[in-house]
Design an enzyme around this catalytic site. Structure first.
Site, PDB file in Angstrom:
ATOM      1  CG  ASN A   1      -7.952  -1.571  -4.910  1.00 40.53           C
ATOM      2  OD1 ASN A   1      -6.998  -2.361  -5.111  1.00 40.53           O
ATOM      3  ND2 ASN A   1      -8.273  -0.487  -4.290  1.00 40.53           N
TER       4      ASN A   1
ATOM      5  CG  ASP B   1      -2.189   1.046   1.217  1.00 41.35           C
ATOM      6  OD1 ASP B   1      -2.328   1.543   0.005  1.00 41.35           O
ATOM      7  OD2 ASP B   1      -2.561   1.442   2.203  1.00 41.35           O
TER       8      ASP B   1
ATOM      9  CD1 TRP C   1       7.569   6.966  -2.053  1.00 42.74           C
ATOM     10  CD2 TRP C   1       6.987   6.947  -4.319  1.00 42.74           C
ATOM     11  NE1 TRP C   1       8.544   7.003  -2.862  1.00 42.74           N
ATOM     12  CE2 TRP C   1       8.602   6.826  -4.115  1.00 42.74           C
ATOM     13  CE3 TRP C   1       6.457   6.802  -5.778  1.00 42.74           C
ATOM     14  CZ2 TRP C   1       9.450   6.833  -5.284  1.00 42.74           C
ATOM     15  CZ3 TRP C   1       7.455   6.841  -6.948  1.00 42.74           C
ATOM     16  CH2 TRP C   1       8.657   7.071  -6.454  1.00 42.74           C
TER      17      TRP C   1
ATOM     18  NE  ARG D   1      -2.751  -1.006   4.709  1.00 41.95           N
ATOM     19  CZ  ARG D   1      -4.014  -1.117   4.238  1.00 41.95           C
ATOM     20  NH1 ARG D   1      -4.969  -2.038   4.723  1.00 41.95           N
ATOM     21  NH2 ARG D   1      -4.358  -0.410   3.446  1.00 41.95           N
TER      22      ARG D   1
HETATM   23  C1  IPE Z   1      -5.521  -2.422  -0.230  1.00 39.04           C
HETATM   24  O1  IPE Z   1      -5.107  -1.240  -0.254  1.00 39.04           O
HETATM   25  C2  IPE Z   1      -5.423  -3.133  -1.601  1.00 39.04           C
HETATM   26  C3  IPE Z   1      -4.169  -3.335  -2.063  1.00 39.04           C
HETATM   27  C4  IPE Z   1      -2.985  -3.005  -1.604  1.00 39.04           C
HETATM   28  C5  IPE Z   1      -3.996  -3.777  -3.421  1.00 39.04           C
HETATM   29  P1  IPE Z   1      -6.267   0.007  -0.428  1.00 39.04           P
HETATM   30  O2  IPE Z   1      -5.546   1.183  -0.519  1.00 39.04           O
HETATM   31  O3  IPE Z   1      -7.182  -0.169  -1.636  1.00 39.04           O
HETATM   32  O4  IPE Z   1      -6.916  -0.043   1.197  1.00 39.04           O
HETATM   33  P2  IPE Z   1      -7.742   1.234   1.815  1.00 39.04           P
HETATM   34  O5  IPE Z   1      -8.824   1.641   0.790  1.00 39.04           O
HETATM   35  O6  IPE Z   1      -6.537   2.141   2.044  1.00 39.04           O
HETATM   36  O7  IPE Z   1      -8.372   0.497   2.908  1.00 39.04           O
HETATM   37  C1  IPE Z   2      -1.570   0.343  -3.294  1.00 36.45           C
HETATM   38  O1  IPE Z   2      -1.368   1.647  -3.490  1.00 36.45           O
HETATM   39  C2  IPE Z   2      -1.678  -0.070  -4.815  1.00 36.45           C
HETATM   40  C3  IPE Z   2      -3.190  -0.545  -4.816  1.00 36.45           C
HETATM   41  C4  IPE Z   2      -4.225  -0.495  -4.319  1.00 36.45           C
HETATM   42  C5  IPE Z   2      -3.498  -1.031  -6.359  1.00 36.45           C
HETATM   43  P1  IPE Z   2      -2.478   2.963  -3.295  1.00 36.45           P
HETATM   44  O2  IPE Z   2      -2.927   2.838  -4.849  1.00 36.45           O
HETATM   45  O3  IPE Z   2      -3.527   2.124  -2.462  1.00 36.45           O
HETATM   46  O4  IPE Z   2      -1.737   3.893  -2.923  1.00 36.45           O
HETATM   47  P2  IPE Z   2      -2.426   4.977  -1.560  1.00 36.45           P
HETATM   48  O5  IPE Z   2      -2.631   4.101  -0.532  1.00 36.45           O
HETATM   49  O6  IPE Z   2      -3.627   5.837  -2.291  1.00 36.45           O
HETATM   50  O7  IPE Z   2      -1.293   5.803  -1.180  1.00 36.45           O
HETATM   51 MG    MG Z   3      -4.096   2.669  -0.644  1.00 36.31          MG
END
Ligand code: IPE
Ligand code: IPE
Ligand code: MG
Length: 258
Positions: free
Chosen positions: A61, A13, A18, A181
């Site tokens: 997602n 995550d 980043w 995580r």
């Molecule tokens: C969890 O991250 C899913 C993945 C890392 C693929 P999210 O960014 O989707 O989770 P939330 O929405 O912050 O809980």
């Molecule tokens: C994790 O990074 C990748 C996926 C969930 C696909 P994020 O896209 O959730 O990045 P943040 O958490 O919004 O920074």
């Molecule tokens: Mg995220």
């Protein structure tokens, strides 16, 4: 390493934050984050971990802006093209969990081919959770169990925890021992809810694109300092840990049931 987790699950995550913190659009974070995956796969395999489950894309997602979802799908597709060779040369097993039927057909086909090609490999199993939702996985398992009871293949009174586990996508995979995580969020986000019942949880502030081999090793080190009690007393757990260490010391590195 004394006691090594057999199975490590990771919530990768923080890609978007980043990128934004470095003045880039969110999708740039996904590109860099995807490039980091190999480093962690290699670190885990080198250490002797047997199973690595990576949360790549959740069912939730799909609700993100279409452009981001499309970008993630194209990244997944090119990752499969570029990294198939890594699985072959390193003898890794490629697997997926989640609703892969939701994915575009070419990606599904690439995943199916790579899974088939690497099925008999003896190295670490890398499991990508894609279009994954743990609650959905559990609901699917309930439905399949109900159908099997209806069709006389299973007796309702015979249903145990093992039965339920056997109907999940992870049926033949041992539960994760350690869940990592990145990005500072302290939540599970619908990931492996059944399977992580007794996993040790490790949270780091680092965003996924900046999480490297050393950070992974730090998580393993912390895992080794945890006492897993599984509901027992400290004294009982201590004795069990000593026995486990002794039995692990007798086995050559990485050996053991899969
Ligand atoms: C969890 O991250 C899913 C993945 C890392 C693929 P999210 O960014 O989707 O989770 P939330 O929405 O912050 O809980
Ligand atoms: C994790 O990074 C990748 C996926 C969930 C696909 P994020 O896209 O959730 O990045 P943040 O958490 O919004 O920074
Ligand atoms: Mg995220």
């Amino acid at each position: 390493m004394t006691i090594l987790p057999k199975h490590v699950a990771v919530i990768m995550d923080g890609n978007g934050r980043w990128a934004q913190a470095h003045g880039h659009p969110r999708i740039y974070g996904h590109t860099v984050g995807t490039e980091k995956v190999e480093e962690i796969i290699r670190a885990a395999a080198d250490t002797g971990i047997r199973y690595l489950t990576l949360y790549a894309f959740s069912k939730e997602n799909w609700q993100r802006p279409k452009a981001e979802v499309n970008f993630l799908m194209s990244l997944l597709s090119s990752y499969l093209d570029k990294k198939a060779q890594l699985f072959i040369t390193e003898g890794l097993v490629f697997r997926t969990i989640g609703r892969t039927e939701d994915l575009p057909k070419p990606i599904r086909e690439k995943m199916g081919r790579l899974a088939e090609q690497t099925r008999h490999h003896k190295g670490m199993t890398v499991i990508f959770a894609v279009s994954y939702s743990s609650r959905l996985e559990i609901a699917d398992a309930c439905r399949k169990i109900a159908c099997d009871v209806r069709d006389g293949k299973l007796k309702a009174e015979d249903i145990t925890e093992k039965t339920v586990a056997g109907y999940l996508d992870t049926a033949d995979i041992p539960d994760p021992d350690l869940l990592i995580r990145t990005s500072g969020e302290m939540r599970i986000s619908n990931y492996l809810l059944w399977q992580i019942s007794y996993a040790e949880l490790y949270f780091t502030e680092k965003y996924w694109p900046e999480f490297g081999r050393e950070d992974f090793m730090k998580a393993l080190e912390e895992y080794q300092n945890r006492e897993r009690r599984f509901g027992k007393t400290e004294a009982q757990a201590g004795a069990a840990a000593i026995a486990a260490r002794q039995s692990a010391a007798k086995k050559p590195h990485g050996e053991g049931e899969r």
